[in-house]
Design an enzyme around this catalytic site. Structure first.
Site, mmCIF file in Angstrom:
data_model
loop_
_atom_site.group_PDB
_atom_site.id
_atom_site.type_symbol
_atom_site.label_atom_id
_atom_site.label_comp_id
_atom_site.label_asym_id
_atom_site.label_seq_id
_atom_site.Cartn_x
_atom_site.Cartn_y
_atom_site.Cartn_z
ATOM 1 C CG ASP A 187 -10.022 -0.059 5.497
ATOM 2 O OD1 ASP A 187 -9.414 -0.630 4.430
ATOM 3 O OD2 ASP A 187 -8.988 -0.140 6.407
ATOM 4 C CD GLN A 245 -3.281 -4.251 6.469
ATOM 5 O OE1 GLN A 245 -3.537 -3.260 5.996
ATOM 6 N NE2 GLN A 245 -3.722 -5.647 5.756
ATOM 7 C CE LYS A 296 -3.713 -2.294 2.190
ATOM 8 N NZ LYS A 296 -4.798 -2.924 3.475
HETATM 9 N N1 GUN Z 1 -6.674 -6.815 6.204
HETATM 10 C C1 GUN Z 1 -7.116 -7.492 5.021
HETATM 11 N N2 GUN Z 1 -7.635 -6.704 4.210
HETATM 12 C C2 GUN Z 1 -7.756 -5.628 4.647
HETATM 13 C C3 GUN Z 1 -8.406 -4.297 4.311
HETATM 14 O O1 GUN Z 1 -9.013 -4.236 3.072
HETATM 15 N N3 GUN Z 1 -8.283 -3.071 5.056
HETATM 16 C C4 GUN Z 1 -7.469 -3.208 6.330
HETATM 17 N N4 GUN Z 1 -7.360 -2.394 6.982
HETATM 18 N N5 GUN Z 1 -7.018 -4.598 6.601
HETATM 19 C C5 GUN Z 1 -7.075 -5.533 5.796
#
Ligand code: GUN
Length: 297
Positions: A119, A96, A52
């Site tokens: 998110d 996350q 990311k």
């Molecule tokens: N862990 C796995 N997928 C995601 C996501 O889309 N967002 C976040 N914050 N954590 C994750």
């Protein structure tokens, strides 16, 4: 059939990144900033967060990762989020997942300022998504999946779509997203009894259940479009690295499908691309002078 179109998520994510970079440049947006919180030493999360962060750098979004210890108390984490909520230079906040067991995921998601919730997990944003209010931030993976489906079918109105999984991250918002695109949507989950029958009827299958080999060739109809959201670690024989596979048996299903997204290289890069898009949307929602609808992707 036997020669399914392989839906290359890296290619489409690259296209979105290019358009986003151009948009940020042409609108002179130089201060767009994402703050990512990573709690503990969960190795896959470290990899996702690094990807990311790299994507942010590629398009010109400032990004900082806040690495916090596994032992952090819930209250301290909430206070950290509150500081970012108040920081005027922060446009997006992402915590996350997964979080350590002693921390309430719900409390954390509810602590994030909805306008910075890139998110789209805050109930205010879930509510806006379900009620089709355009001024919310919506989950990244379902947006990425619909984008891939639209490369094959620009209009899915009236088509039979099956979503396997009902998580708040993917399955549930995916079903709403497909409904809003006028598909006839069935949501299956772990308790569903007749999954094979439902698969056989579907024109489009999105599988986000987290079970390897859940969707087999014998279960699908000719010409189905399959989007595989699963990320499953399958242990390999001695001396071989563990393999990442999706929910779908790719070899079998690609013999019958019209198009199929691979794992890896399908949905994963699209989730990141739409995180970047959500960062831009958050910026636009916070600054009345840039209209998100001007961004065409
Ligand atoms: N862990 C796995 N997928 C995601 C996501 O889309 N967002 C976040 N914050 N954590 C994750």
């Amino acid at each position: 059939m036997g020669d399914a179109f392989i839906i290359d998520g890296c290619h489409y994510a690259g296209e979105i990144e290019r358009k986003l970079k151009d948009f940020l440049n042409s609108h002179k947006i130089e201060t767009l900033r994402l703050d990512v919180i990573l709690v503990g030493d969960h190795k896959p999360s470290e990899i996702y967060v690094r990807r990311k962060s790299e994507a942010c750098h590629r398009v010109g979004i400032q990004v900082e990762t806040h690495k916090l210890p596994e032992t952090i108390q819930e209250q301290q984490l909430l206070e950290h989020i509150e500081r970012l909520n108040k920081a005027s230079e922060t446009n997006g906040i992402l915590v996350q997942l997964p979080l350590p067991a002693h921390i309430s995921k719900q409390k954390v998601q509810m602590a994030i300022e909805p306008l910075k919730d890139v998110d789209g997990f805050h109930v205010e944003n879930i509510g806006k998504h379900v009620s089709e209010m355009k001024d919310g931030l919506f989950p990244c993976t379902p947006q990425g999946c619909l984008y891939l489906i639209n490369q094959i079918y620009p209009d899915i109105s009236g088509m039979d779509a099956l979503v396997i999984g009902r998580s708040l991250v993917v399955g549930m918002p995916m079903s709403h997203t497909l409904l809003q695109a006028d598909a006839t949507v069935t949501t299956a989950h772990i308790k569903t009894k007749n999954l094979s029958d439902l698969c056989k009827r579907a024109d489009i299958i999105v599988s986000a259940a987290g079970h390897p080999n859940l969707v087999r060739g014998k279960d699908v109809k000719e010409g189905v479009v399959v989007i595989d959201v699963g990320i499953n670690r399958v242990e390999a024989p001695d001396n071989m690295k563990a393999k990442i596979t999706g929910d779908v048996n790719f070899e079998e299903v690609s013999q019958k499908a019209k198009a199929i997204s691979p794992v890896p290289g399908g949905v994963g890069p699209m989730t990141i691309a739409f995180l970047l898009v959500n960062c831009l949307k958050a910026y636009c929602l916070q600054h009345g002078d840039v209209d998100f609808d001007d961004f065409k992707f």
